[in-house]
Design a protein around this motif. Structure first.
Motif, mmCIF file in Angstrom:
data_model
loop_
_atom_site.group_PDB
_atom_site.id
_atom_site.type_symbol
_atom_site.label_atom_id
_atom_site.label_comp_id
_atom_site.label_asym_id
_atom_site.label_seq_id
_atom_site.Cartn_x
_atom_site.Cartn_y
_atom_site.Cartn_z
ATOM 1 N N ARG A 67 0.838 -1.195 0.000
ATOM 2 C CA ARG A 67 0.000 0.000 0.000
ATOM 3 C C ARG A 67 0.877 1.252 0.000
ATOM 4 O O ARG A 67 0.584 2.229 -0.717
ATOM 5 N N GLN A 120 -9.978 4.763 2.115
ATOM 6 C CA GLN A 120 -11.159 4.164 2.732
ATOM 7 C C GLN A 120 -12.399 5.007 2.460
ATOM 8 O O GLN A 120 -13.502 4.488 2.316
ATOM 9 N N ASP A 121 -12.214 6.311 2.399
ATOM 10 C CA ASP A 121 -13.296 7.241 2.066
ATOM 11 C C ASP A 121 -12.869 8.015 0.821
ATOM 12 O O ASP A 121 -12.192 9.040 0.933
ATOM 13 N N SER A 176 -5.147 7.933 2.304
ATOM 14 C CA SER A 176 -5.027 6.760 1.431
ATOM 15 C C SER A 176 -4.127 5.671 2.006
ATOM 16 O O SER A 176 -3.996 4.607 1.397
ATOM 17 N N GLY A 178 -4.340 3.775 4.738
ATOM 18 C CA GLY A 178 -4.877 2.711 5.581
ATOM 19 C C GLY A 178 -5.173 3.200 6.982
ATOM 20 O O GLY A 178 -4.989 4.381 7.313
ATOM 21 N N GLY A 179 -5.616 2.292 7.835
ATOM 22 C CA GLY A 179 -5.999 2.658 9.190
ATOM 23 C C GLY A 179 -4.819 3.077 10.051
ATOM 24 O O GLY A 179 -3.669 2.727 9.779
#
Length: 276
Positions: A67, A120-121, A176, A178-179
């Motif tokens: 990622r 994620q959004d 962008s 990730g968590g």
């Protein structure tokens, strides 16, 4: 207290940074060539080393390597797109302006597609770009309209085309990546680092491009800005960047990066324009 100067990055970090820079370069130049960019434009984008390297710094908080690489490549596309837009406005590269405009648009749209596919959004990506465009574009207009005459005005201008420019990519990296991304810390690092680079660019462009009006080196040489005030600014930016990378969960790999770039400006570039 300022940390002791760091003269080099750790070997393993340098290796990963250069590998990311090469991957970003290949990704960007393939897109430029695929948009029928000329060999000269392909070579121009391939030579934008810091623009291709800085996404590696902004993705330091992303723990998944695949990622991280994808986000880094996408950021590089848009960072180079905005550099080509700047080249178009300045019209000082000798490159075809229609070609610059078309390739800029293509890179921007491709970057948007890639970042939205990673976020994620996805709406957060366009929200960041649109929100920062107001400050970034307005700042560019004001900078061209009214040149800085002192350090306060120079900082106000640089906070738009420097800090906001890179700050938006810090925000995009967090959106962008990730968590667990500390969005505020990533952005604050990007903004402080960008201001340090903007100081370096002005000090370099005094000789390289003959910049005078509004140029920080020119303000120093004419007595409008004291050299010690620029030193103080750089140390302030260093502390801001270090505080950001130290915020949990932290990005310790960026600590020597902050020292390396700050110390380079202080020891290599600033003395050329001080006390003259």
């Amino acid at each position: 207290m300022t940390a002791a100067p760091v003269t080099a990055l750790p070997a393993d970090y340098t290796q990963s940074m250069l590998a990311a820079e090469a991957a970003n370069r290949d990704h960007v130049t393939r897109c430029v060539a695929g948009t029928e960019g000329s060999p000269d434009l392909v070579a121009h984008t391939a030579a934008l080393r810091l623009y291709l390297r800085v996404p590696h710094f902004l993705t330091e908080w992303t723990t998944d390597p695949h990622r991280r690489a994808a986000v880094s490549r996408a950021l590089a596309l848009d960072i180079v797109a905005m550099k080509l837009l700047d080249d178009l406005m300045d019209d000082d590269t000798g490159l075809d302006r229609v070609e610059l405009a078309c390739v800029c648009l293509r890179l921007h749209l491709r970057a948007l597609h890639e970042l939205e596919s990673l976020a994620q959004d996805p709406k957060a990506v366009t929200d960041i770009l649109e929100r920062d465009a107001v400050r970034l574009c307005g700042g560019q207009i004001r900078t061209k309209r009214t040149r800085a005459a002192n350090l306060q005005e120079w900082r106000a201008h640089a906070s738009t085309y420097g800090a906001t420019f890179l700050g938006r990519y810090g925000a995009l990296a967090a959106a962008s990546g990730g968590g667990g991304q500390p969005a505020d810390a990533v952005r604050k690092f990007a903004e402080a680092f960008a201001m340090t680079i903007t100081v370096a660019d002005d000090l370099t462009d005094y000789d390289r491009n003959g910049e005078r009006d509004g140029n920080l080196a020119h303000l120093m040489r004419t007595g409008a800005v004291a050299g010690q005030d620029v030193v103080d600014l750089l140390e302030e930016l260093r502390e801001q960047a270090l505080a950001a990378v130290g915020a949990p969960p932290g990005a310790p790999g960026l600590v020597p990066v902050v020292h390396l770039y700050t110390d380079d400006v202080l020891t290599r570039l600033l003395p050329r324009h001080s006390g003259e």
